[in-house]
Design a protein around this motif. Structure first.
Motif, PDB file in Angstrom:
ATOM      1  N   ALA A  71       9.635  33.391  14.844  1.00  0.00           N
ATOM      2  CA  ALA A  71       8.288  33.684  14.162  1.00  0.00           C
ATOM      3  C   ALA A  71       8.054  33.252  12.656  1.00  0.00           C
ATOM      4  O   ALA A  71       7.455  32.503  12.223  1.00  0.00           O
ATOM      5  CB  ALA A  71       7.916  35.248  14.235  1.00  0.00           C
ATOM      6  N   ILE A  72       9.199  33.585  12.020  1.00  0.00           N
ATOM      7  CA  ILE A  72       9.304  33.358  10.463  1.00  0.00           C
ATOM      8  C   ILE A  72       9.457  31.803  10.536  1.00  0.00           C
ATOM      9  O   ILE A  72       8.887  30.949   9.446  1.00  0.00           O
ATOM     10  CB  ILE A  72      10.505  34.246   9.932  1.00  0.00           C
ATOM     11  CG1 ILE A  72      10.150  35.464   9.826  1.00  0.00           C
ATOM     12  CG2 ILE A  72      10.577  33.621   8.395  1.00  0.00           C
ATOM     13  CD1 ILE A  72      11.108  36.239   9.255  1.00  0.00           C
ATOM     14  N   ARG A  73      10.386  31.256  11.296  1.00  0.00           N
ATOM     15  CA  ARG A  73      10.395  29.631  11.161  1.00  0.00           C
ATOM     16  C   ARG A  73       9.075  29.152  11.362  1.00  0.00           C
ATOM     17  O   ARG A  73       8.705  27.917  10.452  1.00  0.00           O
ATOM     18  CB  ARG A  73      11.425  29.152  12.322  1.00  0.00           C
ATOM     19  CG  ARG A  73      11.597  27.770  12.298  1.00  0.00           C
ATOM     20  CD  ARG A  73      12.442  27.240  13.664  1.00  0.00           C
ATOM     21  NE  ARG A  73      13.676  28.127  13.570  1.00  0.00           N
ATOM     22  CZ  ARG A  73      14.119  28.853  14.640  1.00  0.00           C
ATOM     23  NH1 ARG A  73      13.207  28.792  15.667  1.00  0.00           N
ATOM     24  NH2 ARG A  73      15.286  29.418  14.652  1.00  0.00           N
ATOM     25  N   GLU A  74       8.047  29.383  12.255  1.00  0.00           N
ATOM     26  CA  GLU A  74       6.864  28.608  12.346  1.00  0.00           C
ATOM     27  C   GLU A  74       6.159  29.003  11.230  1.00  0.00           C
ATOM     28  O   GLU A  74       5.247  28.127  10.709  1.00  0.00           O
ATOM     29  CB  GLU A  74       6.185  29.273  13.699  1.00  0.00           C
ATOM     30  CG  GLU A  74       6.641  28.511  15.180  1.00  0.00           C
ATOM     31  CD  GLU A  74       5.608  28.707  16.101  1.00  0.00           C
ATOM     32  OE1 GLU A  74       4.402  29.187  15.927  1.00  0.00           O
ATOM     33  OE2 GLU A  74       5.847  28.290  17.268  1.00  0.00           O
ATOM     34  N   LEU A  75       6.112  30.170  10.637  1.00  0.00           N
ATOM     35  CA  LEU A  75       5.186  30.548   9.566  1.00  0.00           C
ATOM     36  C   LEU A  75       5.891  29.641   8.167  1.00  0.00           C
ATOM     37  O   LEU A  75       5.073  29.509   7.514  1.00  0.00           O
ATOM     38  CB  LEU A  75       5.338  31.971   8.980  1.00  0.00           C
ATOM     39  CG  LEU A  75       4.617  32.921  10.190  1.00  0.00           C
ATOM     40  CD1 LEU A  75       4.950  34.273   9.812  1.00  0.00           C
ATOM     41  CD2 LEU A  75       3.001  32.750  10.000  1.00  0.00           C
ATOM     42  N   ARG A  76       7.117  29.163   8.083  1.00  0.00           N
ATOM     43  CA  ARG A  76       7.598  28.631   7.038  1.00  0.00           C
ATOM     44  C   ARG A  76       7.027  27.094   7.293  1.00  0.00           C
ATOM     45  O   ARG A  76       6.637  26.504   6.073  1.00  0.00           O
ATOM     46  CB  ARG A  76       9.096  28.676   7.217  1.00  0.00           C
ATOM     47  CG  ARG A  76       9.708  27.927   6.018  1.00  0.00           C
ATOM     48  CD  ARG A  76      11.294  28.055   6.034  1.00  0.00           C
ATOM     49  NE  ARG A  76      11.616  29.329   5.694  1.00  0.00           N
ATOM     50  CZ  ARG A  76      12.362  29.906   6.633  1.00  0.00           C
ATOM     51  NH1 ARG A  76      12.851  29.684   7.631  1.00  0.00           N
ATOM     52  NH2 ARG A  76      12.543  31.393   6.108  1.00  0.00           N
ATOM     53  N   LEU A  77       7.144  26.739   8.688  1.00  0.00           N
ATOM     54  CA  LEU A  77       6.652  25.227   8.904  1.00  0.00           C
ATOM     55  C   LEU A  77       4.945  25.174   8.425  1.00  0.00           C
ATOM     56  O   LEU A  77       4.606  24.204   7.937  1.00  0.00           O
ATOM     57  CB  LEU A  77       6.760  25.013  10.235  1.00  0.00           C
ATOM     58  CG  LEU A  77       8.139  24.517  10.685  1.00  0.00           C
ATOM     59  CD1 LEU A  77       8.070  24.144  12.216  1.00  0.00           C
ATOM     60  CD2 LEU A  77       8.714  23.467   9.829  1.00  0.00           C
ATOM     61  N   GLU A  78       4.309  26.355   8.521  1.00  0.00           N
ATOM     62  CA  GLU A  78       2.907  26.194   8.001  1.00  0.00           C
ATOM     63  C   GLU A  78       2.615  26.582   6.586  1.00  0.00           C
ATOM     64  O   GLU A  78       1.305  26.376   6.079  1.00  0.00           O
ATOM     65  CB  GLU A  78       2.193  27.312   8.939  1.00  0.00           C
ATOM     66  CG  GLU A  78       2.076  26.969  10.505  1.00  0.00           C
ATOM     67  CD  GLU A  78       1.554  28.285  11.248  1.00  0.00           C
ATOM     68  OE1 GLU A  78       1.206  29.261  10.619  1.00  0.00           O
ATOM     69  OE2 GLU A  78       1.509  28.029  12.525  1.00  0.00           O
TER      70      GLU A  78
END
Length: 258
Positions: A71-78
């Motif tokens: 979840a955090i990985r996706e938020l980081r990409l965004e």
């Protein structure tokens, strides 16, 4: 040359997706549910505020640390989450660059940030067939290649390569200060910019670009290719600009096509 309007129209707010994350066949994936919950936490935190650890989130939401990590990985990409050393912190708002005939310097400064550029290379090269066609010069004719890192408040946010005819701007290599606005230089030399064609797409940065910008090879980048012309319709520049997708968004004012 047109510039940013004195009182620009406010950008429309980002809209939440209808039935966000819910596929037609049932419940959203667990990591996506956790992502939405962490995103709600981010709304309560100021930019740069450290996030709770993965273990804390895992215990709070009753999931594994691997689920939290995805979840955090996706938020980081965004761009919603950023790294600070070994920690994750709440991300800063993205820079919103208008798609107008204004320089990067003008656009970033107007948002209250400090623009900057750092020279990578300023060299003369023979024009390839494609570049010669775009600039309307003979193949093999000398062009200046100006490559610079784009900075906002000293943060590296992009990479820009500009190509100009050396015959048209013979003194560019000696006169131009790469830390300043190229458009301001052109204006002082009597060159007006009238219109441009620009193409935008998403790409991944090359290994060289990753090293120069200092970003992750998995981070989506926004690639803009532009040909800018003077009032006579003569090409002035070809520009390839690469922006970090987690730090930039773009706006345009649209009118009815005729």
């Amino acid at each position: 040359m047109s510039s940013l309007p004195t009182d620009p129209m406010p950008s429309p707010p980002p809209l939440a997706a209808v039935r966000a994350g819910v596929p037609e066949h049932g419940e959203p994936p667990k990591y996506y549910q956790v992502k939405q919950k962490i995103d709600a936490v981010l709304e309560e935190l100021g930019p740069g505020t450290p996030l709770p650890t993965e273990r804390v989130f895992a215990d709070r939401f009753g999931v594994s640390r691997m689920t939290v990590r995805q979840a955090i990985r996706e938020l980081r990409l965004e761009g919603r989450v950023q790294r600070s050393g070994r920690s994750s912190v709440a991300g800063r708002p993205k820079l919103v660059q208008p798609l107008t005939l204004a320089s990067y310097t003008e656009g970033v400064r107007r948002q209250g940030h400090r623009p900057g550029r750092r020279l990578v290379v300023l060299e003369q090269l023979p024009a390839t067939a494609a570049l010669a066609a775009a600039l309307q010069i003979a193949p093999g004719a000398p062009v200046f290649h100006l490559e610079r890192l784009l900075l906002a408040d000293d943060e590296q946010v992009g990479l820009e390569s500009t190509y100009l005819s050396a015959a048209r701007f013979p003194d560019l290599g000696d006169e131009f200060d790469p830390a300043t606005s190229l458009y301001a230089y052109l204006r002082t030399h009597g060159v007006a910019l009238a219109d441009a064609d620009e193409r935008i797409e998403t790409v991944l940065a090359s290994p060289r670009e990753v090293q120069l910008i200092g970003t992750s090879p998995a981070l989506p980048m926004l690639l803009l290719n532009r040909i800018t012309r003077d009032p006579a319709g003569r090409p002035v520049e070809c520009v390839r600009s690469l922006y970090r997708g987690d730090r930039f968004s773009f706006t345009a004012h649209l009118t009815e096509g005729r």
